[in-house]
Design a protein around this motif. Structure first.
Motif, mmCIF file in Angstrom:
data_model
loop_
_atom_site.group_PDB
_atom_site.id
_atom_site.type_symbol
_atom_site.label_atom_id
_atom_site.label_comp_id
_atom_site.label_asym_id
_atom_site.label_seq_id
_atom_site.Cartn_x
_atom_site.Cartn_y
_atom_site.Cartn_z
ATOM 1 N N LEU B 358 15.770 21.267 -89.578
ATOM 2 C CA LEU B 358 15.210 22.243 -88.639
ATOM 3 C C LEU B 358 14.282 23.211 -89.364
ATOM 4 O O LEU B 358 13.208 23.552 -88.871
ATOM 5 N N VAL B 359 14.724 23.644 -90.548
ATOM 6 C CA VAL B 359 13.909 24.565 -91.331
ATOM 7 C C VAL B 359 12.547 23.934 -91.615
ATOM 8 O O VAL B 359 11.503 24.558 -91.432
ATOM 9 N N ARG B 380 3.499 35.067 -82.607
ATOM 10 C CA ARG B 380 4.603 36.023 -82.659
ATOM 11 C C ARG B 380 5.925 35.314 -82.337
ATOM 12 O O ARG B 380 6.935 35.518 -82.994
ATOM 13 N N LYS B 381 5.871 34.469 -81.318
ATOM 14 C CA LYS B 381 7.096 33.752 -80.934
ATOM 15 C C LYS B 381 7.544 32.817 -82.051
ATOM 16 O O LYS B 381 8.734 32.697 -82.342
ATOM 17 N N LYS B 387 12.432 33.545 -88.029
ATOM 18 C CA LYS B 387 13.446 34.441 -88.575
ATOM 19 C C LYS B 387 14.845 33.913 -88.214
ATOM 20 O O LYS B 387 15.751 33.884 -89.041
ATOM 21 N N LEU B 388 14.981 33.500 -86.954
ATOM 22 C CA LEU B 388 16.277 32.960 -86.532
ATOM 23 C C LEU B 388 16.645 31.721 -87.335
ATOM 24 O O LEU B 388 17.792 31.544 -87.751
ATOM 25 N N VAL B 389 15.658 30.882 -87.556
ATOM 26 C CA VAL B 389 15.927 29.649 -88.304
ATOM 27 C C VAL B 389 16.380 29.983 -89.721
ATOM 28 O O VAL B 389 17.309 29.387 -90.253
ATOM 29 N N ASP B 391 17.843 32.763 -90.720
ATOM 30 C CA ASP B 391 19.208 33.308 -90.657
ATOM 31 C C ASP B 391 20.228 32.186 -90.494
ATOM 32 O O ASP B 391 21.273 32.170 -91.132
ATOM 33 N N LEU B 392 19.881 31.274 -89.606
ATOM 34 C CA LEU B 392 20.776 30.150 -89.347
ATOM 35 C C LEU B 392 20.988 29.351 -90.632
ATOM 36 O O LEU B 392 22.092 28.930 -90.955
ATOM 37 N N HIS B 393 19.900 29.183 -91.354
ATOM 38 C CA HIS B 393 19.975 28.447 -92.607
ATOM 39 C C HIS B 393 20.895 29.154 -93.602
ATOM 40 O O HIS B 393 21.810 28.553 -94.161
ATOM 41 N N ASP B 394 20.682 30.453 -93.781
ATOM 42 C CA ASP B 394 21.530 31.201 -94.707
ATOM 43 C C ASP B 394 22.988 31.074 -94.315
ATOM 44 O O ASP B 394 23.867 30.866 -95.137
#
Lengths: 158, 731
Positions: B358-359, B380-381, B387-389, B391-394
C-alpha cells in the motif's frame, strides 16, 4: 540422466531448435524492460518486474556461447519454476509445444565441444528436424554457481 | 466449549467475554476506604513535585505505590495493573534521561485515574477513567530503552488474582496414562495454550537463571511458580494430567522446598529439567495439532518421579493461594481481555506485507503528474491519504516488533549448559535484552547467535585451571549485548577467553588453499578468515562445534538478512563478534539515485548527507586513491559507476553529486549523477537464479513499474576498499 518422452516446449536460439519439458514452464511473456544487475556474469541479463515479483532473466544465447543479439520483436521470456523460485529465460523465438515419443529421443552425443553439452539430456529427431532437449534445472544451478565467482564471492575468499 | 464454566483458564474466559463485550465489575460494597483514597491524593501530589534527580524520593514513592496494591479492594485487577505500571515508571534506575518529566507526568495521571476509578460510583465511568491514561503510560514506557517485563501485564500477572483451582488429585507417575487429549478438546484453545505455555516457560527460564545467581531473589522464584501454576491450571482444564502433576510438583519445589533448603544443587537442576520436560511436552502438543502422534517426551516420567520423591508435602500452600482470591477472579479476566489479543501470525504477516504494498502504491499515486500542481485539491487529498498510510505503516511495523529477551534467555541457557558439559565456568551477562526487532528477524538471528555463543564457550573461554594460570578469574565472562543504532540492531557476543589464535587460523587457511604461502594479510583480513567455509581451529571435534560449519554459515545467514558480522579479537583477552541486522526486512526507506543510465536505491538509514563538491575539495593521496574533503572530514571517494560497471555516468565530480554514506563507523562519498527522490520500497530478493550479488541487497518495484536495485552500503564499502587495495597493488 536422459530425457523422457512427453510434451516439450520448443524454442529457437539462432537456427538451432531446443526443447524443455513443458511442466517446468510457468508462462511465456514478451520482453519487459530489464534492469541490469552489476557484477554478475554476462549470462545474467538482469531482473524484471513480473506483476510485482522480481525475477531474474538468464540469456540462453550467452549461456550457450552463441553470439549475443539484442532482443527483437519475436524474442520471448520463458518463465520457468525451479528450486521454489521463478527464473526467466530469454530466447529468440518460441516455436511450439511438441509431443516427443521415446522412440524419437537419442542420448546426447559424447562430444566435448560447446557449453550446452552440460545441459543437454537428449536429442529428438523427427521429420527433418533436430531438437536439443535441455535440463532446465541444471542451467539454473549453473547460473547460481557462475554468479558466486567474480564479484559475488565471500569477502574471505580475497 | 461446553465445559468452560467449570475451571476455565483465564484466556478462555477472556475470549468469551471479549466476544460478547460484557464487562463484569465488582459489587459496590467493596469500595476502598477514604483513607486509601487520600493516600492516592498524597502520592499523586508527591510525584507531581518530583524532580529529575530525586532518585531516593522516587524509590520511596515506588514502595508506597507497591504497598497500595495490597489495599486495593479485591476485584479491581485493572487498578492493580495500573499501579504496577506507576511503580515501574518510578523505578529509580528506570530512566535518567530527559524523558523523566514525561514519565512522572504519566505516573501521576495514571495514579489519578486509579483514584477516580476506585472512587467512581458509576460502573461505566470506571473503565474509561483508567483505560486512557493506562494506554498512554504503556506507550510512554514502551519507548524507553529498557522497558521492563513487568510492563506486559498478563492474565496471570494480575497479582495473584488468578482463579485456577489446582485439581484436588494429582496424578502419580506410576499410574500416569499415555499423553492424550480428550475427544472434545477445542483445538484452537490448545493452540492458545501452547503459545501461552511457551511464554510462561520462557519467562520461568529467565527467572531460574536469575535465581541461580541470586538464590534469595523472591521475585524470580515467584515468576517461576506463577509459570508452573498457570500452566497447571490450564493443563487441568485440558485434562492433561501429566502436565498438571509436573507443574504442580514444580511449583512446590520452587515454593516451600526452596524456601526451606535454598535454591541450589538438586533443586536448581531439577527445576531446569522440569521446565525442559514441560517445554518438550508443550512442543509435542503443538505438533499434534498438525497431526503428529502425541506422547510424553523421553525422560518425562523420570523427571516426574524425581519431583514426586523430592516433594514430601504436596502443595498445601499453593491451594490456599489459588483459592483465597478466587471470588474476584472474573474481573481480573475481563481486565486482561482488554489488554491484548492473540493474532495468528500468518494474518499479521499478510497485513504487514499488504501495508508495505500500500505504501508503494500510494507513492506511485503521489508521484503521478495527474495529482500534481494542476489539481491542488486532489494533491491535498493525496497528501492527507499519504499521512494516514505512513501512520498505518508505522503502526503495522510496531505490531511485529518483539524484544530480543527470549532469544537472549535461550543464549544464556545454552552457554550455561555448554559450559557445564565442557567443565568450564562461565558468568553470563545480558544487556539491552529489551531491544526490539521484527519478529521474523528475531527467529532468523537466533541460530547465528547460538553459533556465536557455542564458539565462545567451546573455543574462547579456557578451562578454569588454564585461566588461573594466566591470572584470570576462574569463571569466564560471556556478555551478550543488544542495542539499536542507525536503524540497525547490533548484537555483540563477547568473551574474555584466549582470543583467536592467528597463527592457527593462518595455518589452516594455507592448508585449505585459502591463502597462498607467503601471502601477507592484514589483521582484519586474517581474522576474517574464520568466516571462510571449512575453516575450524578447534583441536578436538566436539559434539557442538569444531566441525568448521559455524562461522561461514553465520555470515551467510546474516548477509541474507542484509546484515553483517564482524570479529575483533585480542590474544589472551577475548573475542567479540558483532552482528548487525536491520530492524525489519519488509520495507526500506530509500533515496533513488541516478548513475549513468541506471537507477539505484540507497537505504536512507545509510545516507548522511548529499553535497555538490567544489573542485578543490578533491585530492589524491599517493597511491591510496581519491579522497574528498567535506567540511572537517576527509572521506574516500567511490565512483559508483566504476564499481557497478555502469556506462554513461559523469566522470567529473564537480558536475555530479556526492552522497556521503555510512555503515557502522565506516563512511565514504559515493559519486552519483543525481538524486531522483526519496521513496519507500518493499525490498525483494534478487538471488533466484543469480545467487548473491555483492553490493546489492535486494530489488524493488519503482514508480514506473521497472525494477530498481537496492544498494548494500556495507558491501559497497567493502568492495570500494578492496578496489582501492588492488589499485594500490598495481601502483
Amino acid at each position: 540422466m536422459s530425457a523422457a518422452a512427453g510434451k516439450y516446449l520448443t524454442f529457437f536460439l539462432g537456427a538451432e531448435e531446443y526443447g524443455m519439458e513443458i511442466r517446468a514452464v510457468h508462462e511465456i511473456i514478451g520482453v519487459l524492460p530489464i534492469t541490469r544487475v552489476p557484477r554478475t556474469p554476462p549470462v545474467v541479463r538482469g531482473v524484471i518486474n513480473l506483476r510485482g515479483r522480481v525475477i531474474s532473466i538468464l540469456d540462453l544465447r550467452r549461456k550457450f556461447d552463441l553470439p549475443p543479439v539484442e532482443p527483437g520483436p519475436t524474442s520471448c521470456i520463458i518463465v520457468v519454476a525451479a528450486h521454489a523460485a521463478h527464473v526467466g529465460l530469454l530466447v529468440d523465438r518460441v516455436s511450439e509445444v511438441a509431443d516427443i515419443a521415446a522412440a524419437d529421443i537419442a542420448p546426447p552425443p559424447p562430444l566435448g565441444g560447446g557449453a550446452q553439452t552440460d545441459y543437454l539430456v537428449g536429442i529428438a529427431k523427427s521429420a527433418a528436424r533436430v531438437r536439443l532437449l535441455l535440463d532446465i534445472s541444471r542451467i539454473i544451478d549453473a547460473g547460481d554457481v557462475a554468479a558466486a565467482g567474480p564479484g559475488g564471492g565471500a569477502p574471505t575468499a580475497a | 466449549m461446553t465445559c468452560i464454566s467449570r475451571a476455565a483458564p483465564a484466556w478462555a474466559v477472556a475470549r468469551r467475554h471479549s466476544s460478547s463485550r460484557s464487562v463484569r465489575v465488582p459489587p459496590a460494597s467493596r469500595r476502598p476506604s477514604r483513607a486509601i483514597l487520600s493516600r492516592f491524593e498524597r502520592l499523586s501530589a508527591g510525584i507531581g513535585r518530583l524532580g529529575a534527580s530525586d532518585l531516593e524520593t522516587r524509590g520511596a514513592l515506588r514502595t508506597d505505590v507497591l504497598g497500595l496494591i495490597d489495599h486495593v479492594p479485591a476485584g479491581h485487577a485493572r487498578a492493580c495493573v495500573s499501579l504496577r505500571l506507576v511503580a515501574e515508571a518510578l523505578r529509580p534506575d528506570r530512566d535518567r534521561g530527559d524523558r523523566q518529566p514525561a514519565l512522572h507526568q504519566a505516573a501521576r495521571t495514571l495514579l489519578d485515574a486509579v483514584r477516580r476509578y476506585l472512587s467512581s460510583p458509576k460502573v461505566s465511568d470506571r473503565l474509561s477513567w483508567i483505560e486512557g491514561p493506562e494506554r498512554s503510560t504503556i506507550a510512554i514506557m514502551r519507548n524507553l530503552p529498557e522497558a521492563s517485563p513487568a510492563l506486559k501485564p498478563r492474565t496471570s500477572d494480575l497479582i495473584g488474582l488468578t482463579d485456577r483451582r489446582p485439581p484436588s488429585v494429582v496424578a502419580r507417575a506410576e499410574s500416569l496414562p499415555a499423553l492424550a487429549l480428550p475427544n472434545d478438546t477445542d483445538r484452537s484453545l490448545l493452540g492458545d495454550f501452547c503459545d501461552e505455555a511457551r511464554e510462561y516457560i520462557e519467562s520461568a527460564e529467565a527467572a531460574l537463571l536469575v535465581l541461580e545467581r541470586e538464590p534469595d531473589n523472591g521475585d524470580a522464584a515467584q515468576t517461576v511458580m506463577r509459570a508452573f501454576h498457570s500452566i497447571k491450571g490450564t493443563a487441568g482444564f485440558l485434562k492433561l494430567d501429566g502436565l498438571v502433576a509436573l507443574a504442580h510438583h514444580g511449583e512446590s519445589l520452587l515454593g516451600e522446598r526452596r524456601r526451606r533448603d535454598g535454591f541450589a544443587g538438586r533443586i536448581a537442576a531439577l527445576s531446569l529439567r522440569a521446565l525442559d520436560a514441560l517445554r518438550d511436552t508443550v512442543a509435542n502438543l503443538d505438533a499434534s495439532r498438525a497431526g503428529a502422534a502425541l506422547a510424553y517426551p523421553p525422560g518425562f516420567l523420570d523427571v516426574l518421579r524425581e519431583l514426586e520423591d523430592i516433594d514430601v508435602e504436596p502443595g498445601a500452600a499453593t491451594v490456599e493461594h489459588g483459592g483465597s482470591r478466587s471470588a474476584s477472579a472474573p474481573t481480573a479476566r475481563d481486565a486482561a481481555a482488554t489488554h491484548s489479543a492473540r493474532v495468528r501470525l500468518d494474518r499479521l504477516d499478510a497485513l504487514v506485507d499488504l501495508v508495505g504494498e500500500l505504501v508503494v502504491a500510494h507513492w506511485m499515486i503521489a508521484q503521478d503528474p495527474a495529482s500534481g500542481h494542476d489539481h491542488p485539491e486532489l494533491a491535498r487529498k493525496v497528501a492527507h491519504a499519504g499521512k494516514l498510510v505512513r501512520d498505518l505503516h508505522d503502526m503495522s511495523m510496531g505490531l511485529r516488533m518483539v524484544p530480543l529477551r527470549g532469544t537472549c534467555n535461550k543464549l544464556v541457557r545454552l552457554a550455561r549448559d555448554l559450559a557445564d558439559r565442557a567443565g568450564k565456568q562461565v558468568d553470563c551477562r545480558v544487556e539491552g535484552e529489551m531491544t526490539e526487532l521484527d519478529r521474523n528477524m528475531v527467529e532468523l538471528v537466533a541460530d547465528p547467535l547460538m553459533h556465536m555463543v557455542r564458539n565462545a564457550i567451546d573455543h574462547g573461554i579456557e578451562p578454569p585451571e588454564e585461566r588461573r594460570a594466566r591470572g584470570k578469574p576462574a569463571a569466564g565472562c560471556l556478555t551478550v549485548r543488544a542495542s539499536q543504532m542507525n536503524g540497525q540492531v547490533v548484537v555483540t557476543v563477547s568473551d574474555d577467553g584466549r582470543g583467536l589464535q592467528r597463527d592457527r587460523i593462518l595455518e589452516r587457511a594455507q592448508a585449505r588453499g585459502l591463502v597462498r604461502p607467503g601471502e601477507v594479510l592484514n589483521d582484519t583480513d586474517l581474522l576474517d578468515l574464520i568466516f571462510a567455509p571449512g575453516l575450524s581451529t578447534a583441536q578436538q571435534v566436539t559434539d557442538v562445534s569444531g566441525r568448521g560449519v559455524g562461522m561461514d554459515v553465520v555470515r551467510r545467514n546474516i548477509q541474507a538478512l542484509h546484515g553483517r558480522v564482524d570479529v575483533e579479537s585480542m590474544p589472551g583477552q577475548g573475542t567479540t563478534i558483532t552482528l548487525r541486522v536491520p530492524l525489519t526486512l519488509a520495507i526500506t526507506d530509500g533515496m533513488l539515485v541516478r548513475v549513468g543510465e541506471e537507477r539505484y536505491i540507497v537505504p536512507t538509514t545509510n545516507v548522511v548527507v548529499s553535497v555538490r563538491p567544489e573542485r578543490g575539495a578533491l585530492f589524491t593521496v599517493g597511491g591510496r586513491g581519491e579522497m574528498v574533503r567535506l567540511r572537517h572530514d576527509v572521506l574516500p571517494l567511490v565512483r559508483l559507476h566504476r564499481l557497478l560497471e555502469v556506462h554513461g555516468a559523469s566522470e567529473d565530480p564537480a558536475a555530479a553529486l556526492l552522497m556521503v554514506v555510512a555503515a557502522g563507523d565506516r563512511r565514504c562519498a559515493l559519486l552519483v549523477d543525481g538524486i531522483l527522490g526519496q521513496q519507500q520500497v518493499v525490498a525483494k530478493p534478487v538471488t533466484a537464479g543469480i545467487g548473491e550479488v555483492a553490493g546489492i541487497s535486494g530489488a524493488a518495484i519503482l514508480g514506473d513499474g521497472r525494477v530498481g536495485l537496492i544498494l548494500d552500503v556495507p558491501q559497497i564499502l567493502d568492495l570500494a576498499r578492496r578496489a582501492q587495495l588492488n589499485t594500490q597493488a598495481v601502483a
